[in-house]
Design a protein around this motif. Structure first.
Motif, PDB file in Angstrom:
ATOM      1  N   TRP A  27       5.821   1.793   2.828  1.00  0.00           N
ATOM      2  CA  TRP A  27       5.390   2.939   3.633  1.00  0.00           C
ATOM      3  C   TRP A  27       3.875   2.993   3.618  1.00  0.00           C
ATOM      4  O   TRP A  27       3.251   2.718   2.591  1.00  0.00           O
ATOM      5  N   PRO A  28       3.214   3.332   4.747  1.00  0.00           N
ATOM      6  CA  PRO A  28       3.780   3.668   6.074  1.00  0.00           C
ATOM      7  C   PRO A  28       3.805   2.459   7.004  1.00  0.00           C
ATOM      8  O   PRO A  28       2.916   1.614   6.967  1.00  0.00           O
ATOM      9  N   GLY A  87       8.459  10.709   4.955  1.00  0.00           N
ATOM     10  CA  GLY A  87       7.015  10.570   4.835  1.00  0.00           C
ATOM     11  C   GLY A  87       6.280  10.491   6.158  1.00  0.00           C
ATOM     12  O   GLY A  87       5.048  10.440   6.173  1.00  0.00           O
ATOM     13  N   VAL A 265       6.825   7.638  -2.158  1.00  0.00           N
ATOM     14  CA  VAL A 265       6.056   8.066  -0.988  1.00  0.00           C
ATOM     15  C   VAL A 265       5.196   9.276  -1.354  1.00  0.00           C
ATOM     16  O   VAL A 265       4.029   9.373  -0.955  1.00  0.00           O
TER      17      VAL A 265
END
Length: 324
Positions: A27-28, A87, A265
């Motif tokens: 992520w991201p 997220g 996250v």
């Protein structure tokens, strides 16, 4: 046999899903939406855009600001509460929607203590009582005298019911023994526009929202609600030093995400945000706007939300403050 096949099929699906997640990479992998529950032009919006700008520069993340004003910040934060906890949707929470509104609104669309994952506290902003530059009111005493002479008719703009500015006006009215006509708007920008247009006599706005107009000489500051004078406004006395000892009202801002956000996250978002808020250039910019950087990690920010929720709730009940 059928049971074994079912278990094997389930295991295969789990492995496939985990492989899919890994294939997506860390992520991201796409832009992050930062929901700001007030319109452009106010202090919450300005601080949010500063953070988005620095995250783009330092982390190479794409953070898109999405202004969703209304109901003292409840509408925007409700969108965050109901978003997927992946997220990619986060929100700028503040004292209004996480601590004050639960005591003011008979029914909330979300539970501020259960429906969010606290990420990081970011800043604090006092409130400033301002009038137009051509106003005959030059001090807080002048304002109170005018309000007393026209009980309930002195209009004071504020950025929305449930905001810290709203509560600051209510507290001042009670301490001074006067009645004010609270005029709520969908944010600090529209409230300031009506002050400049002459629709209201005064405005309670946070420092970030009033500083540009003060610098332009279009408005005059009568008082700040912090415990001490601000370095950005050294000539403006506090409410406390103008006859109301102990008067202190300051809003605070912090990033939140939907409940259930994965720990990794949360940690990544928090670390990046704290890095941004600890930078000297960011802290200097906030000071120039009348704000104070308050980089606070997730656990401490969660504890702060709980404490403020209890404090404001008790004050609202004791003062019997109601939405007009």
């Amino acid at each position: 046999m059928q049971r074994r096949q079912f278990i094997q099929a389930g295991a295969a699906m789990t492995l496939a899903a985990s492989g899919f997640v890994r294939a997506q990479g860390p992520w991201p992998q796409k832009p992050v939406r930062l929901v700001v529950p007030f319109p452009p032009g106010g202090g919450t919006d300005a601080t949010s855009r500063l953070i988005a700008e620095k995250l783009a520069t330092l982390e190479r993340w794409t953070v898109v600001i999405d202004n969703k004003p209304g109901a003292g910040g409840n509408i925007g934060l409700d969108m965050v509460a109901k978003a997927a906890p992946d997220g990619y949707t986060i929100g700028m929470g503040q004292a209004a929607n996480l601590a004050i509104n639960p005591g003011l609104y008979p029914k909330m669309p979300f539970d501020p203590l259960k429906d969010f994952t606290p990420i990081a506290g970011v800043a604090a902003q006092p409130v400033v009582l301002v009038v137009r530059q051509d106003s005959p009111l030059r001090t807080l005493a002048d304002f109170i005298q005018a309000a007393r002479a026209r009980s309930g008719e002195t209009g004071i703009a504020q950025p929305g019911n449930g905001t810290v500015a709203h509560l600051a006006g209510e507290m001042l009215a009670r301490r001074a023994g006067v009645r004010l006509m609270q005029v709520p708007y969908k944010g600090a920008g529209p409230a300031m526009n009506d002050l400049l247009g002459g629709q209201v006599a005064a405005c309670f706005g946070n420092t970030v929202s009033v500083m540009p107009q003060l610098a332009a000489g279009k408005i005059r500051a009568l008082a700040v609600t912090s415990a001490q004078r601000l370095s950005a406004l050294p000539a403006v006395p506090t409410v406390a030093e103008q006859g109301f000892a102990g008067f202190e009202v300051t809003t605070w801002l912090g990033l939140v995400a939907p409940a259930g956000l994965p720990a990794e996250v949360t940690a990544k978002l928090a670390a990046a945000t704290l890095q941004v808020m600890s930078r000297p250039d960011v802290q200097q910019r906030l000071r120039q706007e009348g704000s104070i950087a308050t980089p606070t990690p997730p656990a401490a920010f969660a504890a702060h939300i709980r404490a403020e929720h209890a404090r404001w709730g008790a004050l609202i009940r004791e003062a019997q403050i109601r939405l007009s």
